[in-house]
Design a protein around this motif. Structure first.
Motif, PDB file in Angstrom:
ATOM      1  N   LYS A 138     -20.975 -42.004  69.531  1.00 25.71           N
ATOM      2  CA  LYS A 138     -20.520 -42.178  70.913  1.00 25.71           C
ATOM      3  C   LYS A 138     -19.341 -41.259  71.214  1.00 25.71           C
ATOM      4  O   LYS A 138     -19.267 -40.645  72.285  1.00 25.71           O
ATOM      5  CB  LYS A 138     -20.150 -43.633  71.163  1.00 25.71           C
ATOM      6  CG  LYS A 138     -20.073 -43.996  72.642  1.00 25.71           C
ATOM      7  CD  LYS A 138     -20.125 -45.498  72.844  1.00 25.71           C
ATOM      8  CE  LYS A 138     -20.266 -45.835  74.330  1.00 25.71           C
ATOM      9  NZ  LYS A 138     -20.383 -47.287  74.582  1.00 25.71           N
ATOM     10  N   LEU A 139     -18.417 -41.142  70.255  1.00 29.84           N
ATOM     11  CA  LEU A 139     -17.278 -40.245  70.437  1.00 29.84           C
ATOM     12  C   LEU A 139     -17.748 -38.808  70.618  1.00 29.84           C
ATOM     13  O   LEU A 139     -17.290 -38.102  71.527  1.00 29.84           O
ATOM     14  CB  LEU A 139     -16.342 -40.338  69.233  1.00 29.84           C
ATOM     15  CG  LEU A 139     -15.239 -39.271  69.183  1.00 29.84           C
ATOM     16  CD1 LEU A 139     -14.251 -39.476  70.314  1.00 29.84           C
ATOM     17  CD2 LEU A 139     -14.547 -39.274  67.831  1.00 29.84           C
ATOM     18  N   HIS A 140     -18.661 -38.373  69.759  1.00 35.36           N
ATOM     19  CA  HIS A 140     -19.128 -36.995  69.866  1.00 35.36           C
ATOM     20  C   HIS A 140     -19.888 -36.761  71.167  1.00 35.36           C
ATOM     21  O   HIS A 140     -19.837 -35.659  71.730  1.00 35.36           O
ATOM     22  CB  HIS A 140     -19.992 -36.659  68.653  1.00 35.36           C
ATOM     23  CG  HIS A 140     -19.209 -36.600  67.375  1.00 35.36           C
ATOM     24  ND1 HIS A 140     -19.791 -36.635  66.127  1.00 35.36           N
ATOM     25  CD2 HIS A 140     -17.864 -36.531  67.152  1.00 35.36           C
ATOM     26  CE1 HIS A 140     -18.847 -36.576  65.194  1.00 35.36           C
ATOM     27  NE2 HIS A 140     -17.671 -36.524  65.791  1.00 35.36           N
ATOM     28  N   GLY A 141     -20.582 -37.781  71.668  1.00 30.76           N
ATOM     29  CA  GLY A 141     -21.224 -37.665  72.975  1.00 30.76           C
ATOM     30  C   GLY A 141     -20.198 -37.462  74.073  1.00 30.76           C
ATOM     31  O   GLY A 141     -20.413 -36.681  75.009  1.00 30.76           O
ATOM     32  N   MET A 142     -19.065 -38.167  73.982  1.00 31.22           N
ATOM     33  CA  MET A 142     -17.994 -37.988  74.972  1.00 31.22           C
ATOM     34  C   MET A 142     -17.418 -36.578  74.891  1.00 31.22           C
ATOM     35  O   MET A 142     -17.178 -35.924  75.919  1.00 31.22           O
ATOM     36  CB  MET A 142     -16.877 -39.004  74.720  1.00 31.22           C
ATOM     37  CG  MET A 142     -17.265 -40.446  74.904  1.00 31.22           C
ATOM     38  SD  MET A 142     -15.866 -41.519  74.462  1.00 31.22           S
ATOM     39  CE  MET A 142     -16.685 -43.099  74.345  1.00 31.22           C
ATOM     40  N   SER A 220     -20.657 -49.301  79.875  1.00 34.36           N
ATOM     41  CA  SER A 220     -21.499 -50.403  79.403  1.00 34.36           C
ATOM     42  C   SER A 220     -22.981 -50.060  79.465  1.00 34.36           C
ATOM     43  O   SER A 220     -23.794 -50.698  78.811  1.00 34.36           O
ATOM     44  CB  SER A 220     -21.220 -51.654  80.229  1.00 34.36           C
ATOM     45  OG  SER A 220     -21.489 -51.419  81.595  1.00 34.36           O
ATOM     46  N   THR A 221     -23.358 -49.068  80.259  1.00 35.98           N
ATOM     47  CA  THR A 221     -24.775 -48.724  80.390  1.00 35.98           C
ATOM     48  C   THR A 221     -25.047 -47.304  79.905  1.00 35.98           C
ATOM     49  O   THR A 221     -25.928 -46.617  80.394  1.00 35.98           O
ATOM     50  CB  THR A 221     -25.220 -48.858  81.863  1.00 35.98           C
ATOM     51  OG1 THR A 221     -24.371 -48.029  82.674  1.00 35.98           O
ATOM     52  CG2 THR A 221     -25.122 -50.279  82.336  1.00 35.98           C
ATOM     53  N   GLY A 222     -24.302 -46.832  78.923  1.00 40.52           N
ATOM     54  CA  GLY A 222     -24.486 -45.497  78.396  1.00 40.52           C
ATOM     55  C   GLY A 222     -23.139 -44.869  78.115  1.00 40.52           C
ATOM     56  O   GLY A 222     -22.144 -45.566  77.922  1.00 40.52           O
ATOM     57  N   LEU A 223     -23.093 -43.524  78.064  1.00 44.53           N
ATOM     58  CA  LEU A 223     -21.826 -42.856  77.845  1.00 44.53           C
ATOM     59  C   LEU A 223     -20.903 -43.076  79.033  1.00 44.53           C
ATOM     60  O   LEU A 223     -21.348 -43.121  80.179  1.00 44.53           O
ATOM     61  CB  LEU A 223     -22.053 -41.360  77.636  1.00 44.53           C
ATOM     62  CG  LEU A 223     -22.624 -40.939  76.276  1.00 44.53           C
ATOM     63  CD1 LEU A 223     -22.862 -39.432  76.267  1.00 44.53           C
ATOM     64  CD2 LEU A 223     -21.697 -41.345  75.139  1.00 44.53           C
ATOM     65  N   PRO A 224     -19.601 -43.213  78.778  1.00 43.03           N
ATOM     66  CA  PRO A 224     -18.664 -43.414  79.882  1.00 43.03           C
ATOM     67  C   PRO A 224     -18.694 -42.261  80.876  1.00 43.03           C
ATOM     68  O   PRO A 224     -18.966 -41.113  80.526  1.00 43.03           O
ATOM     69  CB  PRO A 224     -17.307 -43.490  79.171  1.00 43.03           C
ATOM     70  CG  PRO A 224     -17.618 -43.911  77.781  1.00 43.03           C
ATOM     71  CD  PRO A 224     -18.945 -43.286  77.459  1.00 43.03           C
ATOM     72  N   LYS A 225     -18.374 -42.584  82.132  1.00 39.18           N
ATOM     73  CA  LYS A 225     -18.221 -41.572  83.171  1.00 39.18           C
ATOM     74  C   LYS A 225     -16.788 -41.043  83.120  1.00 39.18           C
ATOM     75  O   LYS A 225     -15.852 -41.798  82.850  1.00 39.18           O
ATOM     76  CB  LYS A 225     -18.517 -42.165  84.547  1.00 39.18           C
ATOM     77  CG  LYS A 225     -19.913 -42.764  84.691  1.00 39.18           C
ATOM     78  CD  LYS A 225     -20.170 -43.253  86.109  1.00 39.18           C
ATOM     79  CE  LYS A 225     -19.325 -44.469  86.458  1.00 39.18           C
ATOM     80  NZ  LYS A 225     -19.767 -45.684  85.766  1.00 39.18           N
ATOM     81  N   ALA A 226     -16.614 -39.760  83.387  1.00 39.72           N
ATOM     82  CA  ALA A 226     -15.286 -39.152  83.420  1.00 39.72           C
ATOM     83  C   ALA A 226     -14.769 -39.203  84.853  1.00 39.72           C
ATOM     84  O   ALA A 226     -15.279 -38.500  85.734  1.00 39.72           O
ATOM     85  CB  ALA A 226     -15.330 -37.724  82.904  1.00 39.72           C
ATOM     86  N   VAL A 227     -13.764 -40.034  85.092  1.00 32.34           N
ATOM     87  CA  VAL A 227     -13.180 -40.201  86.425  1.00 32.34           C
ATOM     88  C   VAL A 227     -12.096 -39.148  86.614  1.00 32.34           C
ATOM     89  O   VAL A 227     -11.153 -39.071  85.825  1.00 32.34           O
ATOM     90  CB  VAL A 227     -12.581 -41.606  86.586  1.00 32.34           C
ATOM     91  CG1 VAL A 227     -11.953 -41.770  87.969  1.00 32.34           C
ATOM     92  CG2 VAL A 227     -13.632 -42.673  86.333  1.00 32.34           C
ATOM     93  N   VAL A 228     -12.225 -38.334  87.642  1.00 32.38           N
ATOM     94  CA  VAL A 228     -11.216 -37.320  87.942  1.00 32.38           C
ATOM     95  C   VAL A 228     -10.002 -38.003  88.566  1.00 32.38           C
ATOM     96  O   VAL A 228     -10.115 -38.696  89.575  1.00 32.38           O
ATOM     97  CB  VAL A 228     -11.774 -36.256  88.903  1.00 32.38           C
ATOM     98  CG1 VAL A 228     -10.680 -35.246  89.259  1.00 32.38           C
ATOM     99  CG2 VAL A 228     -12.970 -35.546  88.282  1.00 32.38           C
ATOM    100  N   ASN A 229      -8.836 -37.819  87.954  1.00 36.92           N
ATOM    101  CA  ASN A 229      -7.561 -38.268  88.522  1.00 36.92           C
ATOM    102  C   ASN A 229      -6.751 -37.028  88.866  1.00 36.92           C
ATOM    103  O   ASN A 229      -6.325 -36.282  87.974  1.00 36.92           O
ATOM    104  CB  ASN A 229      -6.773 -39.119  87.522  1.00 36.92           C
ATOM    105  CG  ASN A 229      -7.196 -40.576  87.486  1.00 36.92           C
ATOM    106  OD1 ASN A 229      -6.466 -41.422  86.988  1.00 36.92           O
ATOM    107  ND2 ASN A 229      -8.385 -40.881  87.979  1.00 36.92           N
ATOM    108  N   THR A 230      -6.534 -36.780  90.144  1.00 37.09           N
ATOM    109  CA  THR A 230      -5.760 -35.617  90.568  1.00 37.09           C
ATOM    110  C   THR A 230      -4.261 -35.919  90.533  1.00 37.09           C
ATOM    111  O   THR A 230      -3.844 -37.090  90.465  1.00 37.09           O
ATOM    112  CB  THR A 230      -6.140 -35.197  91.990  1.00 37.09           C
ATOM    113  OG1 THR A 230      -5.750 -36.249  92.897  1.00 37.09           O
ATOM    114  CG2 THR A 230      -7.633 -34.941  92.118  1.00 37.09           C
TER     115      THR A 230
END
Length: 602
Positions: A138-142, A220-230
């Motif tokens: 999972k880490l490598h997928g991220m 929870s339903t796959g790899l986490p989404k990367a949320v952009v924080n500006t």
């Protein structure tokens, strides 16, 4: 006790204000009438300001290997940030963020600040994906999704296998043991470079809408989404909070905090609040977990914070120490002005026990401790609402912050909340279709939570949290079950046995509970525990509320919620859906008629 007055300052908090704008079909918008005031251009502006105006004031501290506090002032932090930032520029890295795999630490903070100072976004990944497991898939997928230019971790002996096993190409940096990893740099290498004018040139080029961070959702339903924080999101949110908490501009925060920087609560709300207002942050290596909570107690005795942020689990594990150790209780409350709990999740029983300790330590005529909270998400940097007035029980998540708007839309018998403001994210990284689906036609983010006004006639009384829209379900009778409401009632009824609960019963005839046990529950025999569970279920039945609010069965779980499996959300709550999916066998056992010592039925 005395009326609430933080820091002996009668103007510590702004007056409660909100205005309502009605829309067609029962929808309405709630907002603060005061406009948002100007905010900083970027995160680095905070550090530049305090390093220039209060260079000797304490900013960061952590315990070293000998147990002594390592302390850095704002001036020292800025000097080291300049060196690390220069090294990042000199490395001529390809495009991509800086990824951090290890826990909160001073070196970790310096790298985050240095990266953002020169316009390179950062992403801290929960250490659970590399420290608490040997399955790094999972880490490598991220990392594959992030494609970082540089990967940092504190100790090569701990994190080296996770980094070395990744097939991507990135510069690796370790604070300790870098020589054991081929091609890796040591932290001392980054600090050895003298700052040049290139650092300030890069700093001045950072724009408000540039990405400062990528934060990963629970996945929870796959790899986490990367949320952009500006940068705009982060700096605007601290200005929004400061306008309703004016004390932040007059009284320096002194925090001890363990909350991980991989989550928005610790990494944005708390860390940025300290930095934006020139406060001090002692990094707590303890945790609300067996074997680690004692470290937090030791650190609290030393630091004596004036503000304390935690999740309900943290308060639950601290309470036995506060109730049984008079000296520790006095150390903890000697300077404490307020406690902040996450969202609407603090059981009322914990609130009352904390107040009981305050009254015992400070006496009936002593100063009150303010109980406060807020509500938001990773996508909102994070606060949309804040409690900035005295409240008497949990459940209220406060009122909208200046510049933020909450739209309430009727949905499945509840009011779904949608949010808009300068602190709301522009979208998910490299996911345009997913980003488009996250907003409605008016640009409001679909946060997925439900709420209602505490007082329909007076919107300034704030919003009551009403659970997740997607979590609620129907029994076979067609009756809706409000999961958020029931969960709080159940945790309170099961005190002190339950650390948390998951509500079951979708398409079944009866509501049930999966119970994550507290340390107190583990000390009881199976027979005594079953009797206590049965008594709690009976008490909930007698309180009323019908079948949708009266669980008929409960099952104790053996394993704590797993961060790796997405069972803890980015807000620090138990992810009901993920637990039910992962523990489907436990749900089957809960509704089975086969006798089982871990299941209690009425």
């Amino acid at each position: 006790m005395k009326p609430l007055q933080l820091f002996d300052d009668p103007n510590a908090l702004a007056p409660a204000r909100a205005e309502r704008l009605d829309l067609p079909d029962g929808a309405f918008v709630l907002r603060h009438p005061e406009p948002l005031q100007p905010y900083s251009r970027c995160v680095g502006a905070w550090l530049e300001h305090w390093a220039a105006t209060t260079p000797d004031a304490l900013f960061l501290a952590e315990r070293d290997t000998d147990g002594h506090w390592r302390r850095l002032s704002y001036g020292q932090v800025r000097e080291q940030v300049g060196r690390v930032a220069q090294s990042l520029l000199d490395l001529d890295l390809p495009d991509g963020p800086v990824a951090v795999l290890s826990d909160n630490a001073v070196d970790h903070a310096l790298l985050l600040l240095a990266s953002m100072h020169v316009g390179r976004p950062v992403c801290t990944i929960s250490s659970a994906y590399s420290r608490l497991t040997r399955d790094f898939g999972k880490l490598h997928g991220m990392l594959d999704a992030l494609q970082p230019a540089l990967v940092y971790a504190s100790d090569a002996a701990v994190y080296g296998p996770a980094v070395s096993g990744w097939r991507g190409r990135a510069t690796a940096v370790f604070s300790r043991g870098a020589g054991e990893v081929p091609g890796a740099l040591g932290w001392a290498d980054l600090l050895a470079t003298a700052e040049t004018a290139a650092v300030l040139a890069a700093y001045h080029a950072v724009r408000p809408d540039d990405p400062a961070k990528f934060l990963l959702t629970s996945g929870s339903t796959g790899l986490p989404k990367a949320v952009v924080n500006t940068h705009r999101m982060l700096t605007a949110n601290q200005q929004q909070i400061a306008q309703v908490w004016p004390f932040l501009n007059r009284h320096r925060l002194q925090l001890l905090d363990w909350l991980p920087w991989s989550h928005t609560f610790g990494g944005n709300h708390n860390f940025n609040m300290v930095l934006a207002h020139g406060g001090s942050l002692h990094i707590d290596e303890g945790r609300p977990a067996p074997g680690l909570i004692d470290r937090t107690v030791r650190n609290l005795r030393d630091v004596k914070p004036n503000f304390f942020f935690n999740v309900p689990r943290g308060f639950d594990m601290l309470l036995p120490y506060l109730e049984q150790d008079e000296g520790f209780a006095r150390d903890f409350f000697v300077r404490l002005e307020a406690v902040f709990y996450a969202g609407a999740a603090l059981p009322q029983s914990l609130w009352q026990r904390l107040e009981g300790v305050v009254q015992r330590v400070r006496g009936e005529g002593g100063r009150r401790v303010w109980f406060t909270s807020a509500w938001g998400a990773t996508e909102t940097a994070p606060a949309i609402t804040s409690v900035y007035w005295p409240i008497e029980r949990a459940g209220c998540i406060g009122g909208p912050l200046p510049g933020a708007e909450i739209k309430f839309v009727p949905n499945a018998g509840k009011l779904e909340m949608r949010v808009r403001g300068p602190n709301v994210f522009p979208g998910y990284r490299n996911a345009p279709e997913l980003s488009a689906k996250a907003f409605d036609a008016d640009g409001f983010y679909l946060i997925g939570d439900a709420g209602r006004l505490v007082d329909e006639a007076d919107p300034s009384q704030g919003v009551a949290f009403d659970g997740r829209v997607a979590e609620d379900f129907k029994l076979m009778s067609g009756t809706w079950v409000s999961v958020g409401t029931l969960r709080l009632r159940a945790v309170t009824a099961l005190t002190p046995l339950a650390a948390d609960v998951v509500v079951t019963g979708h398409d079944r005839e009866e509501v049930g509970l999966l119970v994550f046990p507290s340390p107190a529950a583990r000390e009881l025999s199976a027979e005594a525990l079953a009797e206590r569970l049965r008594a709690a279920l009976l008490a909930m039945r007698h309180e009323g509320g019908g079948s949708s609010q009266s669980p008929t069965r409960a099952r104790m779980l053996d394993e704590a919620p797993s961060v790796d499996a997405g069972e803890i959300t980015d807000k620090g709550y138990v992810n009901q859906r993920a637990v039910l999916q992962r523990r489907a066998a436990e749900v089957i056992a809960l509704y089975s008629n086969v006798p089982d010592p871990r299941t209690v039925r009425l």
